[in-house]
Scaffold this motif. Structure first.
Motif, PDB file in Angstrom:
ATOM      1  N   PRO A  99      51.662  30.967  44.653  1.00  0.00           N
ATOM      2  CA  PRO A  99      52.801  31.171  45.554  1.00  0.00           C
ATOM      3  C   PRO A  99      53.456  32.537  45.387  1.00  0.00           C
ATOM      4  CG  PRO A  99      53.390  29.701  43.752  1.00  0.00           C
ATOM      5  CD  PRO A  99      51.918  29.920  43.649  1.00  0.00           C
ATOM      6  N   GLU A 100      54.201  32.924  46.424  1.00  0.00           N
ATOM      7  CA  GLU A 100      54.890  34.216  46.391  1.00  0.00           C
ATOM      8  C   GLU A 100      55.837  34.296  45.203  1.00  0.00           C
ATOM      9  OE1 GLU A 100      57.886  36.911  49.206  1.00  0.00           O
ATOM     10  OE2 GLU A 100      56.904  35.124  50.016  1.00  0.00           O
ATOM     11  N   LEU A 101      56.596  33.231  44.976  1.00  0.00           N
ATOM     12  CA  LEU A 101      57.413  33.115  43.769  1.00  0.00           C
ATOM     13  C   LEU A 101      56.650  32.233  42.790  1.00  0.00           C
ATOM     14  CD1 LEU A 101      60.975  32.565  45.270  1.00  0.00           C
ATOM     15  CD2 LEU A 101      59.799  34.709  44.746  1.00  0.00           C
ATOM     16  N   SER A 102      56.543  32.666  41.551  1.00  0.00           N
ATOM     17  CA  SER A 102      55.710  31.955  40.582  1.00  0.00           C
ATOM     18  C   SER A 102      56.238  30.554  40.309  1.00  0.00           C
ATOM     19  CB  SER A 102      55.631  32.743  39.274  1.00  0.00           C
ATOM     20  OG  SER A 102      56.900  32.821  38.649  1.00  0.00           O
ATOM     21  N   PHE A 103      55.396  29.725  39.695  1.00  0.00           N
ATOM     22  CA  PHE A 103      55.796  28.372  39.315  1.00  0.00           C
ATOM     23  C   PHE A 103      57.087  28.416  38.496  1.00  0.00           C
ATOM     24  CE2 PHE A 103      51.013  27.178  38.960  1.00  0.00           C
ATOM     25  CZ  PHE A 103      50.916  27.121  40.340  1.00  0.00           C
ATOM     26  N   SER A 104      57.835  27.333  38.549  1.00  0.00           N
ATOM     27  CA  SER A 104      59.028  27.214  37.706  1.00  0.00           C
ATOM     28  C   SER A 104      58.629  27.227  36.240  1.00  0.00           C
ATOM     29  CB  SER A 104      59.775  25.915  38.024  1.00  0.00           C
ATOM     30  OG  SER A 104      60.270  25.930  39.351  1.00  0.00           O
ATOM     31  N   VAL A 105      59.471  27.842  35.436  1.00  0.00           N
ATOM     32  CA  VAL A 105      59.241  27.901  33.988  1.00  0.00           C
ATOM     33  C   VAL A 105      60.096  26.833  33.316  1.00  0.00           C
ATOM     34  CG1 VAL A 105      59.570  29.302  31.910  1.00  0.00           C
ATOM     35  CG2 VAL A 105      58.619  30.332  33.988  1.00  0.00           C
ATOM     36  N   TYR A 106      59.472  26.037  32.448  1.00  0.00           N
ATOM     37  CA  TYR A 106      60.146  24.944  31.767  1.00  0.00           C
ATOM     38  C   TYR A 106      60.177  25.201  30.261  1.00  0.00           C
ATOM     39  CZ  TYR A 106      59.233  22.594  36.208  1.00  0.00           C
ATOM     40  OH  TYR A 106      59.177  22.274  37.542  1.00  0.00           O
ATOM     41  N   PRO A 107      61.201  24.722  29.569  1.00  0.00           N
ATOM     42  CA  PRO A 107      61.297  24.941  28.123  1.00  0.00           C
ATOM     43  C   PRO A 107      60.092  24.419  27.356  1.00  0.00           C
ATOM     44  CG  PRO A 107      63.385  24.150  28.976  1.00  0.00           C
ATOM     45  CD  PRO A 107      62.396  24.042  30.098  1.00  0.00           C
TER      46      PRO A 107
ATOM     47  N   ARG B  47      62.823  18.941  28.345  1.00  0.00           N
ATOM     48  CA  ARG B  47      61.616  19.774  28.280  1.00  0.00           C
ATOM     49  C   ARG B  47      61.134  20.187  29.663  1.00  0.00           C
ATOM     50  NH1 ARG B  47      56.877  16.347  28.671  1.00  0.00           N
ATOM     51  NH2 ARG B  47      57.506  14.197  29.057  1.00  0.00           N
ATOM     52  N   LYS B  48      61.478  19.414  30.696  1.00  0.00           N
ATOM     53  CA  LYS B  48      61.077  19.755  32.060  1.00  0.00           C
ATOM     54  C   LYS B  48      62.275  20.111  32.941  1.00  0.00           C
ATOM     55  CE  LYS B  48      56.646  17.343  32.474  1.00  0.00           C
ATOM     56  NZ  LYS B  48      55.858  16.359  33.253  1.00  0.00           N
ATOM     57  N   THR B  49      63.333  20.604  32.318  1.00  0.00           N
ATOM     58  CA  THR B  49      64.454  21.130  33.077  1.00  0.00           C
ATOM     59  C   THR B  49      64.182  22.599  33.348  1.00  0.00           C
ATOM     60  OG1 THR B  49      66.018  19.605  32.028  1.00  0.00           O
ATOM     61  CG2 THR B  49      66.936  21.555  33.115  1.00  0.00           C
ATOM     62  N   PRO B  50      63.960  22.993  34.589  1.00  0.00           N
ATOM     63  CA  PRO B  50      63.498  24.360  34.852  1.00  0.00           C
ATOM     64  C   PRO B  50      64.555  25.419  34.566  1.00  0.00           C
ATOM     65  CG  PRO B  50      63.999  23.248  36.901  1.00  0.00           C
ATOM     66  CD  PRO B  50      64.104  22.204  35.824  1.00  0.00           C
ATOM     67  N   TYR B  51      64.077  26.551  34.077  1.00  0.00           N
ATOM     68  CA  TYR B  51      64.941  27.724  33.962  1.00  0.00           C
ATOM     69  C   TYR B  51      65.204  28.276  35.363  1.00  0.00           C
ATOM     70  CZ  TYR B  51      64.571  28.246  28.863  1.00  0.00           C
ATOM     71  OH  TYR B  51      64.674  28.064  27.504  1.00  0.00           O
ATOM     72  N   PRO B  52      66.269  29.030  35.525  1.00  0.00           N
ATOM     73  CA  PRO B  52      66.506  29.693  36.826  1.00  0.00           C
ATOM     74  C   PRO B  52      65.325  30.597  37.188  1.00  0.00           C
ATOM     75  CG  PRO B  52      68.470  29.800  35.453  1.00  0.00           C
ATOM     76  CD  PRO B  52      67.375  29.272  34.576  1.00  0.00           C
ATOM     77  N   GLN B  53      64.986  30.626  38.459  1.00  0.00           N
ATOM     78  CA  GLN B  53      63.867  31.445  38.929  1.00  0.00           C
ATOM     79  C   GLN B  53      64.259  32.918  38.864  1.00  0.00           C
ATOM     80  OE1 GLN B  53      60.799  32.594  39.396  1.00  0.00           O
ATOM     81  NE2 GLN B  53      60.253  30.850  40.734  1.00  0.00           N
ATOM     82  N   ILE B  54      63.511  33.704  38.099  1.00  0.00           N
ATOM     83  CA  ILE B  54      63.795  35.134  37.993  1.00  0.00           C
ATOM     84  C   ILE B  54      62.776  35.972  38.772  1.00  0.00           C
ATOM     85  CG2 ILE B  54      64.967  34.894  35.778  1.00  0.00           C
ATOM     86  CD1 ILE B  54      62.423  35.986  34.456  1.00  0.00           C
ATOM     87  N   ASP B  55      61.701  35.339  39.223  1.00  0.00           N
ATOM     88  CA  ASP B  55      60.688  36.052  40.005  1.00  0.00           C
ATOM     89  C   ASP B  55      61.259  36.359  41.391  1.00  0.00           C
ATOM     90  OD1 ASP B  55      58.457  37.089  41.219  1.00  0.00           O
ATOM     91  OD2 ASP B  55      57.176  35.342  40.888  1.00  0.00           O
TER      92      ASP B  55
END
Length: 355
Positions: A234-242, A202-210
């Motif tokens: 931040p300039e790049l948004s927070f990591s997205v998690y499932p 559930r907390k394995t981040p998706y690849p950053q697309i921002d």
């Protein structure tokens, strides 16, 4: 009016859990830490910010003279929009904003920024803020409560208002994230895959697309107009998690089944999206985050008294757009406030003319 660069980059005293203190925004703003229920990442708090009292003339005659406003930020964000606070002050309202748990002023060391697995968990944050405002459950107030939310904050408040009917008098949504960028068909196709990935971690981040394009259109150091704390936004948004994305998708599904709000709702959207993989100057004059046409269609499912305003040339956060653009948005907000928040004429028998 932009926030003065560096003026709110000081660290926040996490031990100050009671009482109002001068906020990092400086003169005219105070903050109060609201302790919440601990979770598996330790201490959890929200932070309520309030603006100084409205001018006396506005408190007496302003269209929002008997209104209390609570503003909720979006994803990878926090409250710094002092100009918005001033807009409400000049109309007589008491203005408050909240940094939800694990965002901005409320983010604590070791926490996963913005992470939550059920948007209803924010009920605790919102209730803690409303108690301080005099609008808590069971509290009696002669003032009307208006909720204003941006992006994910708009989704969160729409769901809250549906679960807590009768507590808010009106809802203002600034580019609310009411549907995935792929619209309903994409959401329905993606949901099973995200559920499977969530079971694996559930907390394995998706690849950053921002790619930082939105920040490039906002922050002064990147070519925009505004100064804000890049640690909190931040300039790049927070990591997205499932786990987090599952909560958002379930929120979208609830909206898609129609929320049925009966209070007046104002939805502000840009007239154009620019969802591109490479930078384009058009991103300074359009929504580079959401599919605004898809949101416009979904907005009809929020309630029975919904006003949709498309603001030409607006960014994702309408009130952070170029000055001529956001001035148009404020004019539209004024028009809406005059129609829905001005003290209503009370008629004992409004339909007595019917045969």
């Amino acid at each position: 009016m932009s926030v003065v660069g560096g003026s709110h980059s000081r660290s926040v005293d996490s031990s100050a859990t009671t009482g109002w203190r001068t906020d990092v925004l400086g003169a005219g703003f105070e903050a109060r830490t609201l302790p919440l229920t601990r979770d598996d990442e330790g201490e959890v708090v929200a932070t309520l910010v309030r603006a100084r009292s409205a001018p006396l003339s506005a408190r007496r005659r302003g269209v929002a003279k008997n209104v209390d406003v609570l503003y909720v930020h979006g994803w990878s964000d926090y409250f710094f929009q002092t100009e918005l606070a001033e807009f409400w002050r000049q109309r007589g309202a008491r203005f408050y904003a909240i940094d939800l748990r694990k965002y901005g002023r409320s983010l604590r060391p070791g926490q996963t920024p913005g992470y939550i697995e059920d948007l209803a968990t924010y009920d605790e944050d919102l209730e803690a803020a409303l108690v301080q405002m005099g609008h808590g459950y069971g509290q009696k107030s002669s003032r009307r409560l208006v909720l204003m939310g941006h992006s994910t904050g708009g989704l969160t408040l729409s769901l809250w208002a549906a679960r807590h009917a009768g507590r808010a008098a009106a809802l203002v949504l600034n580019s609310p994230w009411l549907e995935l960028q792929t619209r309903e068909w994409g959401r329905l196709a993606f949901t099973p895959m995200n559920s499977t990935i969530k079971r694996l971690g559930r907390k394995t981040p998706y690849p950053q697309i921002d790619r930082g394009f939105y920040a490039r259109s906002l922050h002064r150091s990147l070519g925009g107009e505004w100064d804000y704390d890049l640690r909190w936004r931040p300039e790049l948004s927070f990591s997205v998690y499932p786990g987090w994305l599952d909560a958002v998708i379930r929120g979208h599904q609830t909206v898609a089944h129609t929320l049925g709000l009966t209070i007046p709702v104002l939805v502000l959207l840009s007239d154009t999206s620019s969802l591109r993989a490479t930078w384009d100057e058009s991103m300074r004059h359009s929504d580079s985050v959401l599919d605004v046409d898809g949101i416009a269609r979904r907005a009809a499912d929020v309630g029975e008294c919904m006003t949709l305003v498309r603001v030409s040339g607006a960014l994702h956060d309408i009130i952070l757009s170029a000055r001529p653009v956001r001035e148009k948005a404020y004019v539209q907000m004024d028009r809406w406030l005059g129609g829905y928040l001005r003290d209503p004429v009370r008629v004992t028998h409004p339909f007595e003319w019917l045969p």
